[in-house]
Design a protein around this motif. Structure first.
Motif, mmCIF file in Angstrom:
data_model
loop_
_atom_site.group_PDB
_atom_site.id
_atom_site.type_symbol
_atom_site.label_atom_id
_atom_site.label_comp_id
_atom_site.label_asym_id
_atom_site.label_seq_id
_atom_site.Cartn_x
_atom_site.Cartn_y
_atom_site.Cartn_z
ATOM 1 N N GLY A 183 0.812 -1.212 0.000
ATOM 2 C CA GLY A 183 0.000 0.000 0.000
ATOM 3 C C GLY A 183 0.841 1.255 0.000
ATOM 4 O O GLY A 183 2.079 1.234 0.006
ATOM 5 N N ALA A 184 0.144 2.395 -0.024
ATOM 6 C CA ALA A 184 0.799 3.694 0.026
ATOM 7 C C ALA A 184 1.447 3.888 1.401
ATOM 8 O O ALA A 184 1.168 3.149 2.341
ATOM 9 C CB ALA A 184 -0.212 4.788 -0.265
ATOM 10 N N PRO A 185 2.295 4.905 1.534
ATOM 11 C CA PRO A 185 2.969 5.133 2.825
ATOM 12 C C PRO A 185 1.986 5.397 3.961
ATOM 13 O O PRO A 185 0.832 5.781 3.744
ATOM 14 C CB PRO A 185 3.842 6.365 2.539
ATOM 15 C CG PRO A 185 4.049 6.377 1.070
ATOM 16 C CD PRO A 185 2.783 5.812 0.479
ATOM 17 N N VAL A 186 2.477 5.203 5.177
ATOM 18 C CA VAL A 186 1.699 5.507 6.372
ATOM 19 C C VAL A 186 2.353 6.700 7.072
ATOM 20 O O VAL A 186 3.566 6.855 7.050
ATOM 21 C CB VAL A 186 1.608 4.293 7.327
ATOM 22 C CG1 VAL A 186 0.983 3.111 6.632
ATOM 23 C CG2 VAL A 186 2.976 3.917 7.874
ATOM 24 N N ARG A 187 1.517 7.532 7.655
ATOM 25 C CA ARG A 187 2.010 8.720 8.351
ATOM 26 C C ARG A 187 1.707 8.572 9.835
ATOM 27 O O ARG A 187 0.544 8.435 10.226
ATOM 28 C CB ARG A 187 1.353 9.977 7.788
ATOM 29 C CG ARG A 187 1.884 11.287 8.380
ATOM 30 C CD ARG A 187 1.214 12.490 7.728
ATOM 31 N NE ARG A 187 1.478 12.510 6.292
ATOM 32 C CZ ARG A 187 0.848 13.296 5.440
ATOM 33 N NH1 ARG A 187 -0.098 14.117 5.874
ATOM 34 N NH2 ARG A 187 1.143 13.249 4.143
ATOM 35 N N LEU A 188 2.740 8.603 10.640
ATOM 36 C CA LEU A 188 2.601 8.381 12.072
ATOM 37 C C LEU A 188 3.113 9.595 12.835
ATOM 38 O O LEU A 188 4.181 10.121 12.528
ATOM 39 C CB LEU A 188 3.390 7.143 12.512
ATOM 40 C CG LEU A 188 3.061 5.820 11.807
ATOM 41 C CD1 LEU A 188 3.965 4.711 12.347
ATOM 42 C CD2 LEU A 188 1.600 5.450 11.996
ATOM 43 N N GLY A 189 2.348 10.001 13.850
ATOM 44 C CA GLY A 189 2.804 11.031 14.755
ATOM 45 C C GLY A 189 2.051 12.343 14.585
ATOM 46 O O GLY A 189 1.524 12.630 13.512
ATOM 47 N N PRO A 190 2.034 13.092 15.704
ATOM 48 C CA PRO A 190 2.521 12.643 17.011
ATOM 49 C C PRO A 190 1.577 11.603 17.619
ATOM 50 O O PRO A 190 0.373 11.670 17.421
ATOM 51 C CB PRO A 190 2.523 13.924 17.853
ATOM 52 C CG PRO A 190 1.762 14.926 17.079
ATOM 53 C CD PRO A 190 1.581 14.479 15.687
ATOM 54 N N PHE A 191 2.173 10.648 18.342
ATOM 55 C CA PHE A 191 1.365 9.610 18.968
ATOM 56 C C PHE A 191 2.142 9.013 20.132
ATOM 57 O O PHE A 191 3.360 9.186 20.249
ATOM 58 C CB PHE A 191 0.983 8.519 17.965
ATOM 59 C CG PHE A 191 2.140 7.646 17.530
ATOM 60 C CD1 PHE A 191 2.331 6.386 18.065
ATOM 61 C CD2 PHE A 191 3.041 8.101 16.581
ATOM 62 C CE1 PHE A 191 3.387 5.598 17.677
ATOM 63 C CE2 PHE A 191 4.114 7.316 16.179
ATOM 64 C CZ PHE A 191 4.280 6.061 16.725
ATOM 65 N N GLU A 192 1.410 8.316 20.996
ATOM 66 C CA GLU A 192 2.009 7.670 22.162
ATOM 67 C C GLU A 192 1.499 6.239 22.223
ATOM 68 O O GLU A 192 0.295 6.005 22.181
ATOM 69 C CB GLU A 192 1.634 8.415 23.440
ATOM 70 C CG GLU A 192 2.183 7.785 24.718
ATOM 71 C CD GLU A 192 1.772 8.537 25.972
ATOM 72 O OE1 GLU A 192 1.821 7.941 27.060
ATOM 73 O OE2 GLU A 192 1.379 9.722 25.847
ATOM 74 N N VAL A 193 2.417 5.278 22.312
ATOM 75 C CA VAL A 193 2.029 3.872 22.378
ATOM 76 C C VAL A 193 2.802 3.182 23.499
ATOM 77 O O VAL A 193 3.947 3.532 23.785
ATOM 78 C CB VAL A 193 2.283 3.143 21.039
ATOM 79 C CG1 VAL A 193 1.438 3.746 19.930
ATOM 80 C CG2 VAL A 193 3.750 3.172 20.660
ATOM 81 N N GLY A 194 2.140 2.222 24.116
ATOM 82 C CA GLY A 194 2.837 1.429 25.125
ATOM 83 C C GLY A 194 3.885 0.531 24.506
ATOM 84 O O GLY A 194 4.975 0.347 25.055
ATOM 85 N N ALA A 195 3.570 -0.063 23.364
ATOM 86 C CA ALA A 195 4.511 -0.925 22.647
ATOM 87 C C ALA A 195 4.238 -0.782 21.155
ATOM 88 O O ALA A 195 3.083 -0.755 20.731
ATOM 89 C CB ALA A 195 4.368 -2.379 23.081
ATOM 90 N N LEU A 196 5.303 -0.670 20.386
ATOM 91 C CA LEU A 196 5.191 -0.608 18.928
ATOM 92 C C LEU A 196 5.766 -1.904 18.375
ATOM 93 O O LEU A 196 6.959 -2.183 18.531
ATOM 94 C CB LEU A 196 5.958 0.589 18.372
ATOM 95 C CG LEU A 196 5.928 0.764 16.850
ATOM 96 C CD1 LEU A 196 4.500 0.984 16.369
ATOM 97 C CD2 LEU A 196 6.820 1.920 16.420
ATOM 98 N N ARG A 197 4.905 -2.717 17.741
ATOM 99 C CA ARG A 197 5.355 -3.989 17.182
ATOM 100 C C ARG A 197 5.652 -3.808 15.697
ATOM 101 O O ARG A 197 4.774 -3.458 14.912
ATOM 102 C CB ARG A 197 4.309 -5.080 17.379
ATOM 103 C CG ARG A 197 4.708 -6.433 16.754
ATOM 104 C CD ARG A 197 3.784 -7.552 17.196
ATOM 105 N NE ARG A 197 3.921 -7.821 18.607
ATOM 106 C CZ ARG A 197 4.858 -8.601 19.138
ATOM 107 N NH1 ARG A 197 5.760 -9.194 18.352
ATOM 108 N NH2 ARG A 197 4.905 -8.796 20.434
ATOM 109 N N LEU A 198 6.924 -4.071 15.353
ATOM 110 C CA LEU A 198 7.366 -3.969 13.962
ATOM 111 C C LEU A 198 7.638 -5.368 13.436
ATOM 112 O O LEU A 198 8.454 -6.102 14.009
ATOM 113 C CB LEU A 198 8.632 -3.117 13.869
ATOM 114 C CG LEU A 198 8.476 -1.654 14.295
ATOM 115 C CD1 LEU A 198 9.810 -0.943 14.258
ATOM 116 C CD2 LEU A 198 7.478 -0.955 13.396
ATOM 117 N N PRO A 199 6.970 -5.766 12.374
ATOM 118 C CA PRO A 199 7.160 -7.129 11.848
ATOM 119 C C PRO A 199 8.470 -7.246 11.091
ATOM 120 O O PRO A 199 9.234 -6.284 10.935
ATOM 121 C CB PRO A 199 5.959 -7.301 10.924
ATOM 122 C CG PRO A 199 5.644 -5.916 10.481
ATOM 123 C CD PRO A 199 5.969 -5.014 11.627
#
Length: 613
Positions: free
Chosen positions: A373-389
Motif C-alpha cells: 500500500g501507500a505510505p503511512v504517516r505516524l505522529g505525534p502519537f504515544e504507544v505502550g509498545a510498537l510492534r514492527l514485523p
C-alpha cells in the motif's frame, strides 16, 4: 357483513372474529371485489363499537381478515381492552394520535394509507409484525410500555417509511423491516434492546437515531442499508453489534458522532461502499472491525477515506486485522486503552494509506500491514509498545511523518536491529522518531544498537545539507563519528603524533633555537669551527647540540607529543623550532588538527556533541 352487535359481543366475551383470508399483496381495488364483500368493516362503525362497549372482556377484540373501509379515527380515544386487528387491510388512514390502550396488534395487516399514532400510550406491546405499509407510519412521542414489534415488516412509504422520533419503549424494540424510505428513531428511548437484525433499508439516509437512548444492546447483524446509517449523540447501555452488515451509502455509509457505547462496538466483517466515520465516540469495550471491506467516501478537505476515527475513546482494543480498505484510514485525537492491531490489513488509500496522529494506544500498536500500500504517516502519537514485523511486512513511512513519537517498548523481530530500523525510518525527515526509538532501544539494554541508530540518523541528516554543510559533517563523521564514537578522535590523535614524530625524527638535526650567552661561550671555548666570521652563530641547529649547553637536547618523541597533545604543548615548553619549509607547515597543520580533535573528543565524551547537529 360484520354487524355492530357481532363486534360488541366479541369484545364483551373475548371471542375471536375471523372473516377469512386476504392476500397482503392485493391493492385497494382488488380487495373491494365482490368475493371480499363479507369481510368489509366500516371504519366509523368499528370506532363506534370500540368506544362504546362498557363491559369488555380482558382479552379485548381479536379481528382477522377484515377489510376496513374508510378512515379509522381513534384520536384521543381511551380503550380499556387490547385491540388486535390482524391479517387485515386498512383502506383509509389510521389515526391513533393520543390513543390509550392496554395493547395494540396489527400483525400481518396492510396499511394502504398513513398510520399516525403520535403520542399514543400503549400499556403493553405495540405489535406490527409482518405489516405491509404503503405510506408513512408515524409514532412520534408514542409510548409502549411493553415491546415495539416491527419484525419482518414491509414499509413502502417514501421518503420516510417510519417516523418514530421520541418514541418510548419500555421493553425491546424490534425494527427488522424492509423499508423503502428512511427509518427515523431520533430521540427514541428504549428501555431494552433495539434489534435491526437483517433489516433492509433502501433510502439515501437509511437510518437516523440521533439523540436516541438504548438501555441495552443494539443488534444489527446482517443489516443491509443502501444509504447512510447515522447516529448522533446516542447512548447505548450495552453493546452495538453490526457484524456482517452491508452498508452501501456511497459517500458516508456509517456515521457515529458523540455516541457513547457502554459495551463493545462490533463491526466485524461489514462491507461498505463509502466511509465509516466515528467521531467523538466512546466505547466501553472493544471496537472490532476485523475482516471488514471498506469503500472510500469523501472526508471534507481530505483524500478519499475508508475509516475516519476522531476523538475516539475505547476502553479495550481497536481491532483492524484483515480489513480491506479502498481509501485511507485516519485515526486522530483518540485514546485506545487496549491494542491497536492492523495485522494483515490491506490499505489501498492514497497518497497516505494510514494516518495516526495525536492519539494514545496504551498497549500494543501492531503495524504488520500489507506492504504494497501507500505510505503511512505516524505522529505525534504515544504507544505502550510498537510492534514492527519482519522483512516484507513493514509499511513504508511517509516523508511528512511529524515528530512527537512516544514509545514505551519496541516489539517484534527487528526491535533491536539498528540498520533495519534506520532503513524503515529512512523516508522520515524529522530526526525525532529515530531519537525516540534509539532511546527505547537503550532503555532495554541495547546501548550499542541505540548508538548505531543515532549514528545512522546523523548520517542521513547530513545528506540533506548543502555542499559546505556536508563537507563539515563529513569531517565530523570521520573524526568523531558524529559524537557517538568519540574514540575515533583519539585514534586520529595517535595518527597526528606518529606523523609529527616521523617529521621530527627525519629532521632531527635541522631544528633550530636562538643561541644563548652560555651557548655562545661554549662554542667559543670548545667548538671554534662553529664560529661564523669569528663570531658565535645567532641560531644553532639541533644537530650541533653539545652537553653543557643551557638548551635541552632535541627529542623527536617529546616534540611530537607537544604537537599531538595540546595539554603537553601548554605545560611543556620546547626551545626548538622546525626548519622552514614543508616541515614547519606540516607540523603547524598537525598541531591545529590536534587541537580540533581534542576539542571534539572532550565534547563527545561529555555529551555536548552526542546528538545530530
Amino acid at each position: 357483513m360484520l354487524t355492530t352487535e357481532q363486534l360488541a359481543h366479541a369484545i364483551r366475551t373475548g371471542s375471536q372474529i375471523h372473516l377469512g383470508a386476504v392476500r397482503s399483496d392485493h391493492d385497494p381495488e382488488e380487495v373491494q371485489r365482490p368475493q371480499y364483500a363479507e369481510q368489509r368493516v366500516d371504519a366509523a362503525m368499528l370506532r363506534e363499537v370500540l368506544t362504546s362497549v362498557t363491559d369488555p372482556d380482558a382479552r379485548g377484540l381479536t379481528l382477522s381478515g377484515a377489510i376496513v373501509v374508510g378512515d379509522l379515527d381513534l384520536e384521543y380515544v381511551t380503550l380499556g381492552f387490547p385491540v388486535r386487528i390482524v391479517g387485515s387491510h386498512f383502506l383509509g388512514e389510521v389515526r391513533m394520535t393520543h390513543l390509550t390502550a392496554p395493547a395494540l396488534d396489527l400483525t400481518e395487516s396492510v396499511l394502504h394509507q398513513p398510520l399516525d399514532a403520535s403520542a399514543a400510550r400503549i400499556n403493553g406491546d405495540l405489535t406490527m409484525s409482518r405489516v405491509t405499509a404503503h405510506d408513512l407510519i408515524t409514532l412520534l412521542e408514542a409510548r409502549a410500555e411493553g415491546f415495539l414489534q416491527l419484525d419482518s415488516a414491509r414499509l413502502l412509504g417514501e421518503p420516510i417509511s417510519l417516523n418514530a422520533g421520541g418514541v418510548h419503549v419500555g421493553g425491546h424494540a424490534v425494527v427488522q423491516v424492509d423499508a423503502a424510505g428512511s427509518v427515523e428513531l431520533y430521540s427514541a428511548r428504549i428501555e431494552g434492546e433495539l434489534s435491526l437484525t437483517r433489516a433492509t433499508l433502501r433510502a439515501p439516509v437509511s437510518l437516523v437515531c440521533d439523540r436516541a437512548q438504548i438501555a441495552d444492546d443494539i443488534h444489527a447483524s446482517g443489516l443491509h442499508a443502501e444509504g447512510t446509517v447515522r447516529m448522533f449523540d446516542v447512548v447505548v447501555g450495552s453493546g452495538f453489534y453490526l457484524w456482517e452488515a452491508t452498508l452501501n451509502g456511497p459517500d458516508v455509509s456509517l456515521y457515529l458522532d458523540r455516541t457513547r457505547i457502554a459495551g463493545d462496538l462490533l463491526l466485524t466483517k461489514i462491507a461498505t461502499a463509502g466511509s465509516v466515520l466515528l467521531y467523538r465516540t466512546g466505547v466501553g469495550g472493544e471496537l472490532d472491525i476485523r475482516g471488514a471491506t471498506l469503500g472510500a467516501g469523501a472526508d471534507p478537505g481530505q483524500a478519499p477515506v475508508s475509516l475516519s476515527v476522531k476523538s475516539l475513546g475505547a476502553a479495550a482494543d481497536l481491532d483492524l486485522r484483515d480489513i480491506t480498505a479502498l481509501g485511507a484510514l485516519r485515526i486522530r485525537g483518540s485514546r485506545i486503552d487496549g491494542n491497536l492491531d492492523l495485522s494483515a490489513a490491506g490499505l489501498a488509500g492514497t497518497p497516505v494509506s494510514l494516518h495516526v496522529e495525536h492519539s494514545v494506544v496504551r498497549d500494543e500498536f501492531n503495524l504488520r500491514i500489507a506492504p504494497e500500500g501507500a505510505p503511512v504517516r505516524l505522529g505525534p502519537f504515544e504507544v505502550g509498545a510498537l510492534r514492527l514485523p519482519g522483512a516484507g511486512q513493514r509499511p513504508v513511512l511517509d516523508v511528512d511523518s511529524p515528530p512527537g513519537w512516544r514509545i514505551g517498548v519496541l516489539a517484534g523481530p527487528v526491535s533491536a536491529d539498528p540498520d533495519v530500523l534506520d532503513d524503515w525510518l529512512a523516508p522520515v525527515t524529522s530526526p525525532q522518531p529515530r531519537e525516540e526509538i534509539a532511546t527505547v532501544i537503550a532503555r532495554t539494554g541495547h546501548e550499542d544498537a541505540a548508538r548505531r541508530l543515532r549514528y545512522l540518523s546523523a548520517a542521513r541528516s547530513s545528506a540533506r545539507l548543502g555542499l559546505p554543510g556536508r563537507a563539515l559533517r563529513w569531517v565530523y563523521r570521520v573524526s568523531a563519528g558524529y559524537g557517538y564514537y568519540p574514540w575515533r578522535a583519539l585514534g586520529w590523535l595517535v595518527v597526528v603524533f606518529a606523523a609529527a614524530w616521523m617529521i621530527a625524527f627525519t629532521q632531527r638535526t635541522e631544528f633550530t633555537t636562538p643561541s644563548t650567552p652560555v651557548v655562545r661561550e661554549a662554542i667559543v671555548r670548545n667548538d671554534p669551527g662553529m664560529l661564523e666570521g669569528g663570531q658565535p652563530p645567532a641560531v644553532v641547529r639541533s644537530g650541533q647540540w653539545r652537553a653543557g649547553w643551557d638548551v635541552a637536547q632535541f627529542h623527536p618523541a617529546g616534540y611530537a607529543a607537544t604537537v599531538a597533545v595540546p595539554a603537553a604543548a601548554v605545560t611543556t615548553s620546547t626551545q626548538w623550532s622546525p626548519p622552514a619549509g614543508w616541515a614547519a607547515v606540516t607540523l603547524s597543520v598537525l598541531k591545529g588538527a590536534a587541537w580540533v580533535l581534542t576539542a571534539l573528543l572532550l565534547a563527545a565524551l561529555t555529551g555536548l556533541l552526542r546528538k545530530p547537529l
